[in-house]
Design a protein around this motif. Structure first.
Motif, mmCIF file in Angstrom:
data_model
loop_
_atom_site.group_PDB
_atom_site.id
_atom_site.type_symbol
_atom_site.label_atom_id
_atom_site.label_comp_id
_atom_site.label_asym_id
_atom_site.label_seq_id
_atom_site.Cartn_x
_atom_site.Cartn_y
_atom_site.Cartn_z
ATOM 1 N N ASP A 108 0.835 -1.213 0.000
ATOM 2 C CA ASP A 108 0.000 0.000 0.000
ATOM 3 C C ASP A 108 0.865 1.257 0.000
ATOM 4 O O ASP A 108 0.545 2.245 -0.666
ATOM 5 C CB ASP A 108 -0.930 0.015 1.216
ATOM 6 C CG ASP A 108 -2.052 -1.014 1.102
ATOM 7 O OD1 ASP A 108 -2.336 -1.463 -0.028
ATOM 8 O OD2 ASP A 108 -2.642 -1.360 2.141
ATOM 9 N N ALA A 109 1.954 1.216 0.754
ATOM 10 C CA ALA A 109 2.856 2.371 0.796
ATOM 11 C C ALA A 109 3.513 2.592 -0.560
ATOM 12 O O ALA A 109 3.671 3.731 -1.012
ATOM 13 C CB ALA A 109 3.921 2.165 1.872
ATOM 14 N N GLN A 143 2.268 1.725 -3.518
ATOM 15 C CA GLN A 143 1.244 2.240 -4.435
ATOM 16 C C GLN A 143 1.017 3.737 -4.209
ATOM 17 O O GLN A 143 0.929 4.523 -5.157
ATOM 18 C CB GLN A 143 -0.062 1.487 -4.251
ATOM 19 C CG GLN A 143 -1.175 1.903 -5.206
ATOM 20 C CD GLN A 143 -0.902 1.490 -6.636
ATOM 21 O OE1 GLN A 143 -0.804 0.312 -6.947
ATOM 22 N NE2 GLN A 143 -0.785 2.463 -7.528
ATOM 23 N N GLN A 144 0.919 4.129 -2.950
ATOM 24 C CA GLN A 144 0.694 5.534 -2.639
ATOM 25 C C GLN A 144 1.878 6.400 -3.077
ATOM 26 O O GLN A 144 1.703 7.484 -3.635
ATOM 27 C CB GLN A 144 0.436 5.711 -1.141
ATOM 28 C CG GLN A 144 0.132 7.136 -0.703
ATOM 29 C CD GLN A 144 -1.138 7.693 -1.327
ATOM 30 O OE1 GLN A 144 -2.053 6.947 -1.646
ATOM 31 N NE2 GLN A 144 -1.195 9.007 -1.508
ATOM 32 N N LEU A 145 3.089 5.912 -2.833
ATOM 33 C CA LEU A 145 4.280 6.664 -3.247
ATOM 34 C C LEU A 145 4.310 6.817 -4.759
ATOM 35 O O LEU A 145 4.653 7.890 -5.284
ATOM 36 C CB LEU A 145 5.538 5.951 -2.760
ATOM 37 C CG LEU A 145 6.874 6.539 -3.214
ATOM 38 C CD1 LEU A 145 7.000 8.001 -2.783
ATOM 39 C CD2 LEU A 145 8.032 5.714 -2.681
ATOM 40 N N ARG A 148 1.808 6.984 -6.836
ATOM 41 C CA ARG A 148 0.829 8.000 -7.251
ATOM 42 C C ARG A 148 1.352 9.410 -6.970
ATOM 43 O O ARG A 148 1.217 10.315 -7.797
ATOM 44 C CB ARG A 148 -0.499 7.771 -6.538
ATOM 45 C CG ARG A 148 -1.194 6.475 -6.950
ATOM 46 C CD ARG A 148 -2.635 6.420 -6.455
ATOM 47 N NE ARG A 148 -3.258 5.146 -6.795
ATOM 48 C CZ ARG A 148 -3.713 4.829 -8.000
ATOM 49 N NH1 ARG A 148 -3.623 5.702 -8.984
ATOM 50 N NH2 ARG A 148 -4.267 3.638 -8.215
ATOM 51 N N GLN A 149 1.942 9.586 -5.790
ATOM 52 C CA GLN A 149 2.460 10.905 -5.436
ATOM 53 C C GLN A 149 3.610 11.305 -6.350
ATOM 54 O O GLN A 149 3.666 12.441 -6.846
ATOM 55 C CB GLN A 149 2.912 10.908 -3.973
ATOM 56 C CG GLN A 149 1.781 10.757 -2.980
ATOM 57 C CD GLN A 149 2.274 10.559 -1.557
ATOM 58 O OE1 GLN A 149 3.473 10.368 -1.304
ATOM 59 N NE2 GLN A 149 1.359 10.590 -0.600
ATOM 60 N N ASP A 169 2.419 12.208 -9.906
ATOM 61 C CA ASP A 169 1.810 13.536 -10.009
ATOM 62 C C ASP A 169 2.861 14.639 -10.136
ATOM 63 O O ASP A 169 2.627 15.660 -10.787
ATOM 64 C CB ASP A 169 0.920 13.809 -8.791
ATOM 65 C CG ASP A 169 -0.431 13.129 -8.897
ATOM 66 O OD1 ASP A 169 -0.804 12.726 -10.021
ATOM 67 O OD2 ASP A 169 -1.110 12.985 -7.862
ATOM 68 N N ASN A 220 7.418 1.601 5.409
ATOM 69 C CA ASN A 220 6.128 2.246 5.178
ATOM 70 C C ASN A 220 6.262 3.723 5.515
ATOM 71 O O ASN A 220 7.357 4.189 5.869
ATOM 72 C CB ASN A 220 5.009 1.580 5.982
ATOM 73 C CG ASN A 220 5.302 1.575 7.476
ATOM 74 O OD1 ASN A 220 5.817 2.535 8.031
ATOM 75 N ND2 ASN A 220 4.983 0.466 8.134
ATOM 76 N N SER A 221 5.182 4.472 5.405
ATOM 77 C CA SER A 221 5.270 5.928 5.540
ATOM 78 C C SER A 221 5.626 6.393 6.947
ATOM 79 O O SER A 221 6.001 7.564 7.137
ATOM 80 C CB SER A 221 3.951 6.575 5.105
ATOM 81 O OG SER A 221 2.879 6.079 5.885
ATOM 82 N N TRP A 231 11.627 6.792 5.613
ATOM 83 C CA TRP A 231 10.662 6.925 4.524
ATOM 84 C C TRP A 231 10.933 8.169 3.682
ATOM 85 O O TRP A 231 10.870 8.128 2.449
ATOM 86 C CB TRP A 231 9.243 6.988 5.071
ATOM 87 C CG TRP A 231 8.216 7.220 3.992
ATOM 88 C CD1 TRP A 231 7.567 8.372 3.706
ATOM 89 C CD2 TRP A 231 7.759 6.256 3.038
ATOM 90 N NE1 TRP A 231 6.716 8.203 2.638
ATOM 91 C CE2 TRP A 231 6.815 6.910 2.205
ATOM 92 C CE3 TRP A 231 8.046 4.910 2.802
ATOM 93 C CZ2 TRP A 231 6.165 6.258 1.160
ATOM 94 C CZ3 TRP A 231 7.395 4.264 1.758
ATOM 95 C CH2 TRP A 231 6.476 4.931 0.951
ATOM 96 N N SER A 251 11.545 8.063 -0.243
ATOM 97 C CA SER A 251 10.572 8.755 -1.094
ATOM 98 C C SER A 251 11.258 9.774 -1.997
ATOM 99 O O SER A 251 10.939 9.884 -3.193
ATOM 100 C CB SER A 251 9.533 9.456 -0.209
ATOM 101 O OG SER A 251 8.639 10.218 -0.997
#
Length: 408
Positions: free
Chosen positions: A209-210, A212-214, A216-217, A220, A252-253, A258, A262
């Motif tokens: 999940d982390a 996937q979220q990274l 997307r961010q 963008d 994870n975040s 992290w 990131s």
């Protein structure tokens, strides 16, 4: 080369992270002898995530890949160039599933372990005899040496003139973690996951999940901030595979490292995105638009993308014409709140507009600057804290020539 939280690995590639091999061959989808089918393989079940084109016409391989990623794991991705397998109906869908099944059989994997990607001409059925022959020959071409990555990066190119790669290292729990990427894209490029394929590998141990979220961010801020010609493709996707072999505790975040990871991950995405913009079809210059002082970051992004996507701005850059009027016009039509009395514009270090009023500048100096390899346009709106950067290229005669004969 070192940055604050990570280091660039010169000569690194998608097989530099632990656990990965890659390869590519020519199977006959392209008229030239260039490689046109390739694969990335992980020796373990990699944590995986993806983002896809926003086009309502999504090519068959995207449906197959979405299904493969339901459990958040992958062991391989197979990619062909020369044919997009898009708008090809039920047969195209069957062919994408057949590609997945053939690759899985060759590697001794479950079909669900394999993702599929395609790029090239829209609306033509794949030559499956060529595809199957190429897939059958891929296992012997897979390598964890540089040749494997080189063959893969060549296999994904269409009108691209150069390969696009980036690789960095970052410390997580005191362990060296590698993040690498390879991408293709040259035309039909526009924000919102434009016409591009990108593949990232890393050996970090990370929560799905982390990841996937990274993704997307980072997308963008990078891939969604490039444009070449304003057209969004049917096939775009970015896939990341994480082998977990670096030996760190699961990231994870909330992990103390992290932020560093990131930053490094986003840097790789940015380098790939900039390389795509620089290699735009027929392009002679990379154009970077930096907007400050917008009411929000989203507003700044919209304005930056409008400027870098303007055909009039792009042709002015090609002609080395310091026509700031085209830039201010793009700002004005972006549909974002702007005070028309307080806009500043610079071309590199040359101020051409201050407080929305013309500034006398040296035209010859501007001409020399605009003939350089990279042109940076700075816009300060003095209206808030919002900021963004977008990338594109100039618009040249060669863009028309290349696309007028794309199928021939």
């Amino acid at each position: 080369m070192g940055y604050e939280n990570f280091n660039i690995i010169d000569g690194g590639s998608i097989i530099t992270p632990k656990g990965f091999s890659a390869g590519g061959v020519h199977c006959g989808l392209k008229k030239t002898e260039r490689h046109d089918i390739g694969a990335i393989v992980c020796e373990v079940a990699a944590t995986a995530a993806a983002v896809y084109t926003t086009s309502v016409f999504q090519a068959a391989p995207l449906k197959v890949t979405r299904e493969s990623l339901v459990d958040g794991k992958l062991k391989a991705v197979v990619v062909n160039s020369g044919n997009a397998n898009a708008c090809t109906g039920q047969q195209g869908e069957a062919d994408a599933y057949a590609m997945r099944a053939a690759m899985a059989k060759q590697l001794g994997l479950a079909e669900q372990d394999v993702a599929v990607a395609s790029t090239g001409v829209i609306g033509e059925l794949l030559k499956m005899d060529c595809v199957n022959a190429g897939i059958a020959s891929l296992p012997l071409r897979l390598s964890s040496e540089a040749c494997g990555a080189e063959d893969f990066t060549q296999a994904i190119l269409t009108t691209d003139l150069v390969k696009k790669e980036a690789c960095v290292s970052v410390l997580v729990d005191g362990k060296e973690v590698i993040i690498a990427g390879a991408a293709k894209g040259s035309g039909m490029i526009h924000p919102n996951m434009a016409t591009m394929l990108a593949f990232m590998t890393t050996d970090v141990n990370i929560d799905q999940d982390a990841l996937q979220q990274l993704m997307r961010q980072a997308t963008d801020l990078t891939f969604n901030m490039i444009t070449v010609d304003g057209d969004t493709s049917t096939n775009d996707m970015l896939i990341t595979m994480a082998s977990g072999l670096a030996g760190n505790e699961k990231l994870n975040s909330s992990h103390p490292d992290w932020s560093a990871f990131s930053e490094a991950f986003t840097y790789v995405c940015q380098k790939l995105a900039m390389a795509i913009a620089r290699d735009g079809e027929g392009a002679t210059r990379l154009v970077e638009v930096i907007v400050h002082g917008a009411v929000t970051d989203n507003s700044a992004r919209a304005i930056a993308k409008t400027i870098v996507g303007s055909s009039l701005v792009k042709t002015a850059i090609f002609g080395a014409d310091a026509n700031w009027g085209r830039i201010i016009a793009a700002v004005g039509r972006a549909g974002e709140p702007v005070n028309p009395e307080q806009v500043d514009i610079q071309l590199g270090d040359i101020t051409v507009l201050k407080g929305s009023r013309p500034v006398v500048f040296d035209e010859e100096e501007a001409l020399v600057y605009l003939k350089g390899d990279t042109v940076r346009i700075f816009v300060d709106l003095h209206g808030g804290d919002g900021k963004a950067t977008a990338w594109g290229c100039d618009l040249t005669y060669d863009y028309v020539r290349i696309n007028a004969a794309y199928r021939t």
